[in-house]
Write an enzyme that holds these catalytic residues in place. Structure first.
Site, short mmCIF file in Angstrom:
data_model
loop_
_atom_site.label_atom_id
_atom_site.label_comp_id
_atom_site.label_asym_id
_atom_site.label_seq_id
_atom_site.Cartn_x
_atom_site.Cartn_y
_atom_site.Cartn_z
N GLU A 79 3.44 -2.38 16.27
CA GLU A 79 4.88 -2.37 16.03
C GLU A 79 5.59 -1.67 17.19
OE1 GLU A 79 6.38 -3.36 13.06
OE2 GLU A 79 4.53 -3.86 12.00
N LYS A 112 0.83 -1.22 0.00
CA LYS A 112 0.00 0.00 0.00
C LYS A 112 0.86 1.26 0.00
CE LYS A 112 0.08 -1.58 4.44
NZ LYS A 112 -0.31 -2.84 5.00
N LYS A 157 -4.30 3.47 2.56
CA LYS A 157 -5.38 2.60 2.07
C LYS A 157 -6.55 3.44 1.56
CE LYS A 157 -3.94 -1.02 5.23
NZ LYS A 157 -4.05 -1.50 6.61
#
Ligand code: NAP
Length: 438
Positions: A191, A106, A206
């Site tokens: 993360e 993406k 996105k």
């Protein structure tokens, strides 16, 4: 066994997604051949370190560090390395040599999509990217093919699993953002550097991809308005709950008509969504995309927005499509940008705000606040007032006001909030949230 034509498949990357794609390609070769009408021959897997441990056992001899050599002569290139370079150059090399490309990248498509689609068009090849928005959920093909005869009016998506996981746990446990984020990092839902997720960058990428497809328009990433969820507090979640809402990080892609020439708006922000809206029931790290189209009405696509094997499912669907196209011949699907509608800035968007204020509890305060709002054309739709008792004898009582506005342009609403913040009667602007999905 049918003697299918062989197609040479180059896989770039064997991380969370790539290793699962390789494993499924090798395990389900016969079935995939029947579906694709071609035998998909995994020619090799390009990685940085051929000796790195992998999530699944894969034949050692397939691994190489020479991606370019692998790409040359391939019929289908599957790019699952992520990042911009060398993914971009590898994709362009593949397209240039006549391969169809499948990617889940993406970040690359949101920034270099037009360059890649043009390169594909020049040689009549196709770029497939079902996994680039909302992971395993089929949303690209529905927008591109199933709804090709309709007009999409609005897309509202929960397209980032990390932020939905955090907001959902804050909602169900009354927990603070920092505590849930730390736990999400420990459990692998976030993360170590969560910026891309919690600041809305991933969702914005996105949103750009979905809006480009839905509105046949090139949507550059910098045209997407983006706000993250780091400012969402446990109090805001509780207040939302009391008012019948849940806070979700939404990617909203909208066609604006309003009498004038058509335009579109693409934006990402935390918004209040009615608890009984289908998006209100999306829990945990799941994703969902709610599409409103002129003829089809409301459609909801729901499922896993990430995960190695789940995302591999979407990638393999694309590989089968690419193989079928390769066998059938002819030119590729191509990206349609024929509408090329202008993308307006957030200030032009009509929304409803919910504004929470702490004000001094004195006569005339409500009239002052209503006046400050109406000065900019913003009118009050709902008002809930609660008294905040004085902390001690020396302190004065305050009041908490939760104001729901009627729809107004975002620029009028934010100017009204600025006037409220500067006013003597307002002690604190506690929160300002947009309302979507009513
Ligand atoms: P990942 O686990 O980080 O794996 C990346 C792979 O690419 C690794 O095998 C790595 O090799 C290889 N690689 C990276 N840079 C390279 C280079 N310069 N040369 C050669 N090989 C290189 O990534 P992932 O999670 O599988 O994600 C892959 C793509 O899918 C990304 O675009 C991501 O946005 C997208 N995606 C992922 C998910 C998901 O749930 N993970 C969901 C939707 C979309 P080494 O192993 O040798 O380091």
């Amino acid at each position: 066994m049918t003697d299918y034509r062989r197609l040479r498949v180059a896989l770039l990357g064997a991380g969370a997604v790539g290793s699962q794609v390789a494993s499924l390609l090798l395990r389900h070769g016969d079935e995939l051949a029947d579906r694709a009408g071609a035998r998909l021959e995994l020619a090799g897997i390009a990685v940085r370190d051929v000796d790195a441990p992998r999530d699944v056992d894969l034949p050692r001899e397939l691994f190489t560090t020479d991606a370019e050599m692998l790409i040359t002569g391939s019929d289908i290139v599957i790019e699952l390395m992520g990042g911009i370079e060398p993914a971009r150059s590898h994709i362009l090399l593949g397209l240039g040599s006549g391969a169809d490309v499948v990617t889940a990248n993406k970040a690359l498509l949101a920034t270099h999509g037009p360059e890649i689609y043009e390169a594909a068009e020049r040689v009549g090849a196709s770029v497939y990217y079902e996994a680039a928005a909302a992971g395993a959920i089929p949303i690209i093909r529905p927008l591109r093919d199933s709804l090709a005869g309709d007009r999409v009016v609005r897309i509202m998506g929960i397209v980032n699993g990390t932020t939905n996981y955090i907001l959902d746990r804050m909602d169900s446990e009354g927990a603070d953002f920092d505590d849930v984020l730390a736990d999400a990092q420990r459990l692998g839902y976030a993360e170590a550097d969560p910026t891309a997720d919690v600041e809305g960058y991933d969702a914005a990428q996105k949103a750009a991809i979905l809006a480009s497809l839905a509105f046949h328009t090139t949507v550059p990433l910098d045209a997407v308005h983006r706000e993250g969820i780091t400012g969402v507090t446990a109090d805001m979640i509780e207040e939302a709950r009391e008012a019948g809402f849940v806070i979700k990080l939404l990617a909203v892609c909208e066609r604006l008509v309003d009498g004038g020439p058509e335009s579109i708006s693409v934006r990402v922000y935390p918004a209040l969504v009615p608890r009984d809206h289908p998006l209100g029931a999306v829990h945990g790290a799941n994703n969902a995309v709610f599409v409103e189209a002129e003829a089809a009405g409301s459609l909801m696509f729901y499922g896993a927005g990430a995960g190695g094997v789940q995302t591999a499912s979407a990638v393999l669907g694309d590989v089968v499509s690419a193989a079928r196209r390769h066998i059938a011949g002819g030119t590729g699907v191509g990206e349609s940008t024929r509408a090329n509608l202008p993308v307006v800035s957030i200030g032009h968007v009509l929304t409803r705000y919910q504004i929470t204020l702490e004000v001094s509890d004195e006569a005339g305060v409500l009239a002052t606040i209503a006046g400050l709002l109406s000065d900019g054309g913003v009118s009050v739709a709902t008002l809930v007032q609660t008294v905040i008792p004085a902390a001690d004898d020396t302190d004065r009582e305050s009041a908490r006001l939760i104001i729901g506005t009627h729809r107004a342009t975002d620029s009028a609403l934010s100017a009204a909030v600025d006037r409220l913040a500067a006013s003597d009667v307002v002690e604190r602007v506690v929160s300002v949230l947009r309302v979507e999905g009513e």
